[in-house]
Motif scaffolding. Structure first.
Motif, PDB file in Angstrom:
ATOM      1  N   HIS A 170      61.052  39.794  45.370  1.00  0.00           N
ATOM      2  CA  HIS A 170      60.826  38.041  45.189  1.00  0.00           C
ATOM      3  C   HIS A 170      60.659  37.561  46.423  1.00  0.00           C
ATOM      4  CE1 HIS A 170      62.538  38.418  41.205  1.00  0.00           C
ATOM      5  NE2 HIS A 170      63.551  39.145  41.491  1.00  0.00           N
ATOM      6  N   SER A 171      60.151  36.153  46.468  1.00  0.00           N
ATOM      7  CA  SER A 171      59.532  35.573  47.730  1.00  0.00           C
ATOM      8  C   SER A 171      60.757  35.352  48.676  1.00  0.00           C
ATOM      9  CB  SER A 171      59.114  34.143  47.253  1.00  0.00           C
ATOM     10  OG  SER A 171      59.959  33.521  46.640  1.00  0.00           O
ATOM     11  N   ARG A 215      54.594  44.533  48.437  1.00  0.00           N
ATOM     12  CA  ARG A 215      54.152  43.252  48.752  1.00  0.00           C
ATOM     13  C   ARG A 215      55.127  42.139  47.815  1.00  0.00           C
ATOM     14  NH1 ARG A 215      49.741  41.976  51.214  1.00  0.00           N
ATOM     15  NH2 ARG A 215      49.051  40.383  49.611  1.00  0.00           N
ATOM     16  N   PRO A 216      54.976  40.902  48.388  1.00  0.00           N
ATOM     17  CA  PRO A 216      55.698  39.806  47.446  1.00  0.00           C
ATOM     18  C   PRO A 216      55.347  39.863  46.103  1.00  0.00           C
ATOM     19  CG  PRO A 216      54.856  38.804  49.523  1.00  0.00           C
ATOM     20  CD  PRO A 216      54.249  40.184  49.513  1.00  0.00           C
ATOM     21  N   ASP A 217      54.139  40.111  45.497  1.00  0.00           N
ATOM     22  CA  ASP A 217      53.949  40.457  44.184  1.00  0.00           C
ATOM     23  C   ASP A 217      53.730  41.400  43.640  1.00  0.00           C
ATOM     24  OD1 ASP A 217      51.775  40.670  45.897  1.00  0.00           O
ATOM     25  OD2 ASP A 217      50.268  39.427  44.867  1.00  0.00           O
ATOM     26  N   THR A 218      53.776  42.652  44.104  1.00  0.00           N
ATOM     27  CA  THR A 218      53.596  43.890  43.460  1.00  0.00           C
ATOM     28  C   THR A 218      53.994  45.245  44.245  1.00  0.00           C
ATOM     29  OG1 THR A 218      51.832  45.065  42.787  1.00  0.00           O
ATOM     30  CG2 THR A 218      51.339  44.384  45.015  1.00  0.00           C
ATOM     31  N   GLU A 219      54.031  46.383  43.744  1.00  0.00           N
ATOM     32  CA  GLU A 219      54.493  47.429  44.190  1.00  0.00           C
ATOM     33  C   GLU A 219      53.039  48.547  44.047  1.00  0.00           C
ATOM     34  OE1 GLU A 219      58.746  49.009  43.722  1.00  0.00           O
ATOM     35  OE2 GLU A 219      57.585  50.700  42.679  1.00  0.00           O
ATOM     36  N   ALA A 225      60.495  38.049  51.284  1.00  0.00           N
ATOM     37  CA  ALA A 225      59.248  38.324  52.015  1.00  0.00           C
ATOM     38  C   ALA A 225      59.275  37.523  53.304  1.00  0.00           C
ATOM     39  CB  ALA A 225      58.465  37.990  50.984  1.00  0.00           C
TER      40      ALA A 225
END
Length: 357
Positions: free
Chosen positions: A2-3, A40-44, A6
């Motif tokens: 989640h953000s 990453r903040p939006d993916t793996e 990050a």
């Protein structure tokens, strides 16, 4: 991720690649030497270490480790990690396999929780080695002694006093993952954006403490063996976990050996900051704290304001550091001579082959 987990990405924002297909990510798991999981903040992403990075690494610690920020090329069939970005810090121990090399445990850590527990397996000297190793890396260190529900308060107080005498001003918390005792004292460390690394021997309850910190079960746990009261291995690889509230945890397998990796005496100073404060009061600037007149460290040992065991640990670490420096220097000279010999041999062969043509 989640953000709220990050925040480290913001610190590395200026290194974000502009080239399409190139991404910045954080290493969340190292499954084998060259097989990684990135977040990453939006993916793996599953990734491998690029061959060029493997060959350019002078030592194993130059390769990606859990917690690292890296640049990766995602344009091919496999995502390839091509660069390890500058580290804020790195937790090292002396390799248990290669005597003159370091082993990387985790990178970009805010605080290390050194976990031990009350009971027959408690070992003060082992705990000392853990703490010295962490502090020598310049990383904040906190000791958690788990299973406080199994002993009386008087025993807890006695052990804490003994530990403080040996380890100085390192924060210590007696806790119980089972009852929640002492867990509220960890709130100062468990804040959004923090990365906490858990280290300790197997069976001390690291996974249970992670669950207690999370407020829910995020890791499997195992019960103690009935015949000796020791726990079993639960964690089998270094991995990153994202807890509620923005806390990032790096969990590690049990490690009974955790010898400090110290290459110069400035790192010894980090591990013994209380002795360094005393050393500033010595009569001589180059005092070795062994026999000189006017030595404030020896005076503190004599009047028992400095624990004699801690002083002895300091001298031992200084001696080990000097020995390691000498051995690495000798190895470097030997390796250079071997390279020169190989080069000379190759040149002679080349000239001989050329003369036969």
């Amino acid at each position: 991720m989640h953000s709220e987990h990050a925040s480290l990405f913001a610190a590395y924002h200026h290194l974000e690649p502009a080239e399409p297909g190139m991404v910045m990510a954080r290493v969340s798991c190292v499954m084998a030497k060259n097989l990684l999981t990135l977040v990453r903040p939006d993916t793996e992403l599953d990734a491998v270490v690029a061959g060029a990075l493997q060959h350019s690494a002078r030592e194993a610690i130059d390769l990606p480790v859990v917690g690292d920020m890296v640049l990766a090329d995602s344009r091919g069939e496999k995502t390839m990690v091509v660069e390890v970005l500058p580290r804020r810090n790195i937790l090292l121990r002396k390799s248990v396999v290669k005597d003159l090399q370091a082993q990387a445990i985790a990178a970009n850590v805010d605080v290390v929780f050194v976990i031990t527990c009350f009971g027959p397996d408690f070992n003060l000297r082992r705990l000392e080695r853990y703490v010295l190793a962490v502090r020598a890396c310049g990383i904040e260190c906190t000791i958690l002694i788990n299973k406080a529900d199994l002993v009386e308060s008087a025993e807890i107080d006695e052990l804490l006093e003994e530990i403080r005498g040996i380890l100085g001003n390192v924060p210590i918390h007696a806790v119980s993952a089972h009852t929640g005792r002492g867990m509220d004292g960890l709130g100062a460390y468990a804040t959004s954006g923090q990365t906490i690394c858990f280290i300790g021997s197997s069976g001390v309850g690291k996974s249970s403490l992670v669950n207690a910190l999370a407020g829910e079960e995020v890791m499997a746990t195992s019960h103690n063996r009935h015949w000796d009261g020791k726990g079993r291995h639960t964690t089998t690889m270094r991995q990153m976990l994202f807890l509620p509230g923005g806390i990032t945890v790096i969990d590690t397998p049990g490690m009974r050996e955790f010898a400090p990796w110290i290459m110069d005496e400035s790192q010894v100073s980090l591990a013994f900051d209380d002795l360094e404060e005393l050393a500033a009061q010595c009569r001589f600037g180059d005092c070795t704290h062994t026999a000189e007149p006017g030595c404030a460290v020896l005076a503190a040992v004599d009047d028992e304001t400095l624990d004699a065991n801690r002083y002895e640990a300091y001298l031992k670490l200084v001696e080990q550091t000097r020995e390691l420096q000498q051995r690495r220097t000798l190895r470097g000279i030997t390796e250079r001579k071997q390279r020169e010999k190989s080069s000379s041999k190759a040149l002679r062969k080349h000239l001989a082959d050329k003369g036969r043509r």
